[in-house]
Design a protein around this motif. Structure first.
Motif: not given
Ligand SMILES: Nc1ncnc2c1ncn2[C@@H]1O[C@H](COP(=O)(O)OP(=O)(O)OP(=O)(O)O)[C@@H](O)[C@H]1O
Ligand SMILES: [Mg+2]
Lengths: 280, 340
Positions: A158-159, A83-84, A125-127, A131-132
């Motif tokens: 997350m790192v 997805m990312w 801006s997609h960050l 994350l969601l």
């Protein structure tokens, strides 16, 4: 105010503008919640069916190739990556392309801001959306499949993501730069995304690929990100065990960024010669 | 470094832009076939000097090279040859410095973000123009005030009329507080009221001490608005002066337009008309001949025209006496109308 500080402010303003435009499409958030649950869930159910409902021997065979018996978690991490990547391939290129068609790209190029702002701000801006996605998927794993990810490994994952971000956004920018020249996004996105799905082990372990394909996969940053997240989440290996991968990721990020800047520079100069900045 | 007031706002010399028309396929390159692309001079040697504080107009028909010239001044296009200095800065050597001081409105309403409000649009562009954060709010309010949009600042642009969008695009060009504003066809597509309104805004820019360079293919606009006008055709400047002086170059006091119904090709009647006036232009549409004649006195010419028509077996269907316009100047220079 120094030039760099002014450009940094322009960068923030550009990312903010992108987010403000998304705000006008509230239903888009619904899709953002829906697909990250449905798509991987179907693959997990399929996996359960093929393995005889979680038969011990089948799980052992999977673990031998994937290094973990958590196949639901395995698939979800793969899809988070997918997805990312999709967001980054579609989003920034399409945003830049729309600006070009509409004529706002010319208006941006009339300002003294560095052209790189137009190139790198839309991906950033997609960050929040990415994350969601991650959060939704984590919640689904927990609520639907009963897999609770322990806090320590989650922080480590997350790192990995944080270190992977520059290389992923560099890919998005490189893609956006080439879109400026080739116009049509659809077919190229499909091709690139298909390659990544296959090469980076989204729904299956990489060892299933033929040797040459595995070698190719080693050149793609998402391969490392997805593998490393799985490693820290499901195999109990700490960040120290994947340090080389992380260094490689940063190197990739640098290389791809340089490539994106170079491609963009060439295309911009050619557009200023041929008068195609605002054409399609 | 800083431009002194003595320097002109724009100084362009020997400006040329060549475009390639047609395309050369990958195969043709590979096989080393000769390049058959046509090289086309969109701008063909323009010298232009715009003084500080004036409204200067480039007037010309479609395809004359107006937009191409403006884009070269605004750093969007690299000229094939020639030099440009804007506010004393070399455009080719220091494009970023030029962009920081130049207010340009080139593509108008399409270039705004319709999904954002006017204020959000301007906030974004103010950051791109490097307006210091503490001045941003005031700068945006000033820009909106000068185009009379302050009360609609928080409406989405998609709910604006075309004229309002055009004014917002002008407001954006004012964000860097530019000494020079360039406008490409600022009133195209606007209704007469909105166009008049925008022209009033442009005059205000001059009274604020700014220089304005604009293009148009409306001769009334050039006439009413501009202190000086360059008439441009096929990428060259064919005349440059004040509107009044340009009109005086036509040796005529009045312009008479005739519509003549006839059966033959009209050569006979044209020959006779030519004895008492200068026939600037004549055009035949099945059975009707439209003639534009320049004369010293319509009072003398019109009766003569009726006589000429009668003796050639034609009938005059319509007569109109009009003052000399820049259109007539264009016609006398090029033999064509501005809009055809
Ligand atoms: N990028 C380009 N590539 C090739 N030819 C171009 C390009 N841009 C403009 N031209 C050609 O150059 C010529 C001049 O165009 P330009 O847009 O400058 O005219 P204009 O005076 O602005 O006309 P209009 O009143 O229609 O806006 C036209 O014949 C146009 O087709
Ligand atoms: Mg034009």
């Amino acid at each position: 105010m120094s030039l760099l500080a002014a450009d940094a402010r322009a960068f923030v303003a550009a990312a903010r503008k992108e987010l403000r435009m998304w705000r006008r499409y509230p239903l888009f958030i619904l899709g953002l919640l829906f697909w990250p649950i449905v798509l991987p869930a179907t693959w997990v159910l399929m996996g359960q069916a093929y393995s005889g409902g979680g038969d011990a021997r089948a799980l052992a065979a999977f673990a031998e190739r994937a290094g973990t018996t958590e196949f639901a978690g395995f698939v979800f991490v793969g899809y988070a990556m997918y997805m990312w990547l999709s967001n980054l391939l579609w989003g920034p290129g399409t945003a830049l392309r729309q600006e070009q068609i509409r004529g706002s790209l010319e208006a941006v190029f009339l300002t003294p801001t560095s052209r790189l702002v137009a190139l790198f701000a839309p991906p950033i801006s997609h960050l929040p959306f990415s994350l969601l996605n991650f959060v939704t998927m984590g919640l689904t794993l927990w609520l639907v499949f009963g897999i609770v990810l322990p806090l320590g490994p989650v922080l480590e994952a997350m790192v990995v993501i944080a270190i992977g971000i520059p290389s992923m956004y560099a890919i998005g920018s490189l893609f956006a730069a080439s879109v400026l020249r080739f116009g049509e996004t659809g077919p190229i996105v499909q091709l690139v995304r298909g390659t990544f799905v296959l090469a980076c082990g989204i729904t299956f372990p990489l060892v299933m690929l033929p040797g040459w394909a595995q070698a190719g996969a080693a050149l793609l940053p998402p391969t490392y990100i997805v593998a490393d997240i799985r490693t820290v989440l499901f195999r109990g290996v700490g960040l120290g065990g994947i340090a080389i991968d992380l260094v490689l990721l940063l190197a990739f990020a640098g290389l791809i960024t340089l490539l994106a800047v170079w491609v963009f520079r060439i295309l911009e100069t050619s557009a200023r010669r041929r008068g195609t900045l605002g054409s399609y | 470094m800083t431009a002194t007031a003595a320097e002109p706002a724009v100084d362009a010399r020997g400006l040329v832009k060549v475009f390639e028309r047609g395309r050369r396929t990958f195969w043709q390159r590979l096989r080393g076939e000769p390049d058959r692309r046509e090289r086309f001079h969109a701008v063909d040697g323009i010298d232009l000097r715009v003084e500080r504080g004036e409204i200067f107009g480039l007037l010309g028909p479609n395809g004359a090279g107006k937009t191409t010239t403006m884009k070269m001044l605004a750093t969007l296009l690299i000229p094939t040859s020639g030099t440009i200095s804007v506010l004393g800065i070399d455009v080719l050597a220091r494009p970023r410095d030029v962009r920081a001081r130049l207010g340009a409105m080139l593509s108008g309403e399409r270039s705004l973000y319709w999904k954002l409000t006017a204020r959000e649009n301007l906030e974004y562009f103010a950051a791109l123009y490097h307006v210091p954060p503490r001045q941003t709010r005031a700068r945006i309010d000033d820009a909106l005030t000068s185009v009379k949009l302050l009360d609609r600042a928080d409406d989405y642009v998609e709910r604006y009329s075309t004229g309002m969008r055009q004014r917002l695009a002008l407001a954006r060009a004012l964000l860097p507080d530019p000494p020079l504003v360039i406008l490409d066809e600022p009133t195209v597509g606007l209704d007469p009221q909105a166009a008049r309104d925008l022209r009033a805004r442009v005059r205000e820019l001059r009274s604020q001490g700014r220089t304005v360079l604009l293009t148009t293919h409306y001769m009334e606009e050039a006439d009413q608005l501009c202190d000086r006008v360059a008439i441009i055709d096929h990428g060259r400047i064919v005349a440059l002066d004040t509107p009044g002086a340009l009109k005086r170059t036509i040796r005529a006091e009045e312009v008479v337009r005739l519509e003549i119904g006839l059966a033959d090709d009209g050569a006979a009647v044209l020959e006779r008309l030519g004895r008492s006036a200068t026939v600037a232009r004549s055009e035949r549409h099945n059975g009707t001949l439209a003639v534009t004649a320049h004369c010293a006195s319509a009072r003398d010419f019109v009766p003569a025209a009726f006589d000429a028509a009668r003796s050639a077996g034609a009938t005059i269907q319509h007569v109109e006496v009009v003052p000399v316009t820049l259109e007539d100047v264009f016609i006398s220079l090029t033999g064509r109308a501005l809009r055809e």
